[in-house]
Enzyme design. Sequence first.
Site, PDB file in Angstrom:
ATOM      1  N   TRP A  61      41.215 -50.985   2.379  1.00 26.13           N
ATOM      2  CA  TRP A  61      41.979 -51.096   3.625  1.00 26.13           C
ATOM      3  C   TRP A  61      42.904 -52.286   3.573  1.00 26.13           C
ATOM      4  O   TRP A  61      42.771 -53.171   2.726  1.00 26.13           O
ATOM      5  CB  TRP A  61      41.071 -51.097   4.862  1.00 26.13           C
ATOM      6  CG  TRP A  61      40.015 -52.186   4.972  1.00 26.13           C
ATOM      7  CD1 TRP A  61      39.482 -52.929   3.956  1.00 26.13           C
ATOM      8  CD2 TRP A  61      39.369 -52.622   6.160  1.00 26.13           C
ATOM      9  NE1 TRP A  61      38.530 -53.782   4.442  1.00 26.13           N
ATOM     10  CE2 TRP A  61      38.445 -53.623   5.802  1.00 26.13           C
ATOM     11  CE3 TRP A  61      39.473 -52.251   7.506  1.00 26.13           C
ATOM     12  CZ2 TRP A  61      37.632 -54.276   6.738  1.00 26.13           C
ATOM     13  CZ3 TRP A  61      38.664 -52.909   8.435  1.00 26.13           C
ATOM     14  CH2 TRP A  61      37.760 -53.894   8.047  1.00 26.13           C
ATOM     15  N   ASN A  62      43.887 -52.264   4.494  1.00 31.25           N
ATOM     16  CA  ASN A  62      44.926 -53.289   4.521  1.00 31.25           C
ATOM     17  C   ASN A  62      45.133 -53.811   5.933  1.00 31.25           C
ATOM     18  O   ASN A  62      44.857 -53.100   6.903  1.00 31.25           O
ATOM     19  CB  ASN A  62      46.272 -52.700   4.073  1.00 31.25           C
ATOM     20  CG  ASN A  62      46.231 -52.109   2.687  1.00 31.25           C
ATOM     21  OD1 ASN A  62      46.073 -52.813   1.711  1.00 31.25           O
ATOM     22  ND2 ASN A  62      46.345 -50.790   2.605  1.00 31.25           N
ATOM     23  N   HIS A  69      60.879 -53.385  15.374  1.00 31.51           N
ATOM     24  CA  HIS A  69      62.127 -52.633  15.170  1.00 31.51           C
ATOM     25  C   HIS A  69      62.402 -52.472  13.680  1.00 31.51           C
ATOM     26  O   HIS A  69      63.479 -52.811  13.189  1.00 31.51           O
ATOM     27  CB  HIS A  69      63.274 -53.320  15.912  1.00 31.51           C
ATOM     28  CG  HIS A  69      63.037 -53.384  17.392  1.00 31.51           C
ATOM     29  ND1 HIS A  69      63.650 -52.532  18.280  1.00 31.51           N
ATOM     30  CD2 HIS A  69      62.194 -54.154  18.120  1.00 31.51           C
ATOM     31  CE1 HIS A  69      63.215 -52.791  19.512  1.00 31.51           C
ATOM     32  NE2 HIS A  69      62.333 -53.773  19.439  1.00 31.51           N
ATOM     33  N   HIS A  73      62.070 -46.202  14.354  1.00 32.38           N
ATOM     34  CA  HIS A  73      61.372 -46.861  15.467  1.00 32.38           C
ATOM     35  C   HIS A  73      61.967 -46.483  16.813  1.00 32.38           C
ATOM     36  O   HIS A  73      63.038 -45.893  16.898  1.00 32.38           O
ATOM     37  CB  HIS A  73      61.335 -48.380  15.280  1.00 32.38           C
ATOM     38  CG  HIS A  73      62.672 -49.051  15.460  1.00 32.38           C
ATOM     39  ND1 HIS A  73      63.529 -49.277  14.417  1.00 32.38           N
ATOM     40  CD2 HIS A  73      63.281 -49.547  16.557  1.00 32.38           C
ATOM     41  CE1 HIS A  73      64.614 -49.881  14.877  1.00 32.38           C
ATOM     42  NE2 HIS A  73      64.499 -50.050  16.179  1.00 32.38           N
ATOM     43  N   ASP A  75      63.055 -47.765  20.618  1.00 29.62           N
ATOM     44  CA  ASP A  75      63.470 -48.894  21.463  1.00 29.62           C
ATOM     45  C   ASP A  75      63.030 -48.624  22.895  1.00 29.62           C
ATOM     46  O   ASP A  75      63.456 -47.631  23.504  1.00 29.62           O
ATOM     47  CB  ASP A  75      64.997 -49.037  21.489  1.00 29.62           C
ATOM     48  CG  ASP A  75      65.601 -49.594  20.210  1.00 29.62           C
ATOM     49  OD1 ASP A  75      64.859 -50.055  19.332  1.00 29.62           O
ATOM     50  OD2 ASP A  75      66.850 -49.569  20.123  1.00 29.62           O
ATOM     51  N   HIS A  79      63.601 -53.909  25.636  1.00 31.61           N
ATOM     52  CA  HIS A  79      64.187 -54.523  24.441  1.00 31.61           C
ATOM     53  C   HIS A  79      65.463 -55.285  24.805  1.00 31.61           C
ATOM     54  O   HIS A  79      65.812 -56.252  24.139  1.00 31.61           O
ATOM     55  CB  HIS A  79      64.482 -53.423  23.423  1.00 31.61           C
ATOM     56  CG  HIS A  79      65.116 -53.890  22.156  1.00 31.61           C
ATOM     57  ND1 HIS A  79      64.731 -55.037  21.490  1.00 31.61           N
ATOM     58  CD2 HIS A  79      66.128 -53.340  21.398  1.00 31.61           C
ATOM     59  CE1 HIS A  79      65.471 -55.169  20.391  1.00 31.61           C
ATOM     60  NE2 HIS A  79      66.325 -54.173  20.329  1.00 31.61           N
ATOM     61  N   HIS A 207      72.701 -50.347  23.454  1.00 30.57           N
ATOM     62  CA  HIS A 207      71.539 -51.097  23.938  1.00 30.57           C
ATOM     63  C   HIS A 207      71.743 -51.513  25.395  1.00 30.57           C
ATOM     64  O   HIS A 207      70.866 -51.332  26.238  1.00 30.57           O
ATOM     65  CB  HIS A 207      71.309 -52.339  23.074  1.00 30.57           C
ATOM     66  CG  HIS A 207      70.734 -52.058  21.727  1.00 30.57           C
ATOM     67  ND1 HIS A 207      71.506 -51.689  20.653  1.00 30.57           N
ATOM     68  CD2 HIS A 207      69.453 -52.073  21.277  1.00 30.57           C
ATOM     69  CE1 HIS A 207      70.726 -51.499  19.593  1.00 30.57           C
ATOM     70  NE2 HIS A 207      69.477 -51.719  19.946  1.00 30.57           N
TER      71      HIS A 207
END
Length: 257
Positions: A61-62, A69, A73, A75, A79, A207
């Site tokens: 596992w990690n 972002h 992804h 928004d 944001h 945005h």
Amino acid sequence: MSVLRELVESIRTGGIEVLDLTAPLSGTTPILLLPEQFGQTVPFALHEISRYDDRGPAWYWNNFTTGEHVGTHFDAPNHWVTARDGEDISQVAVSKLIAPAVVLDFVAEARRDPDFLLEIDHVKQWEDEHGPLPDGGWLLYRTGWDVRAHDQAEFLNADETGPHTPGISVQCARYLAEETPIAGLGVETVGTDAGAAHSFDPAFPCHSFLLGAGKYGLTQLRNLDRLPPTGAVVIAGPLPIVGGSGSPTRVLALVER
Ligand code: MN
């Protein structure tokens, strides 16, 4: 047959194809670079905890680090400063995460001019041909930019004057935000705004206007060439990061064949 049984049966038999619109997430996934006076996102990285070894003999596992972002992804409205008290990513209603999508194809224009901007007239011409933009759905803006996503420099396409990637004009961003019923805008580039949008008035209009209107963004999509202009359904699954402004997201599309 019930609608849901018909759906899963159609997926199983190929009557409905499931497409992955998501870029693979790794340390080489391109990321946005802001002018150096601003804070920067980190790239995605895995940090190994154990791999069938002394640290954990039977398990691998990690941990991972990433910006919100990074890669494909979502928004959330908060944001942007124009929606600073708006929804965070954990507050986006799940019913909005499954929605119709239309695809506006401007690959030829973006190939001729990497700074190509979608205008209101382009949208209205598209609507004359295909019908109105979907109420509560996604406008997916195809520019062919996904073929560059294997390489940070090609993807950002920057020179001494800054990045050059296709986007949407100030007027059109305002129109999409204020006068159309879409829930959000999806793009193939590193962000919803054009590469040169730092120089627009207002800067970063997608945005500013879309998130300001409580709408959403999806970035770094791929496989939009496999979607019809109308009729696809998009399933977008951001992580419910409490207070977060966005999240890496698995984005799927359902298409009738
Ligand atoms: Mn973003």
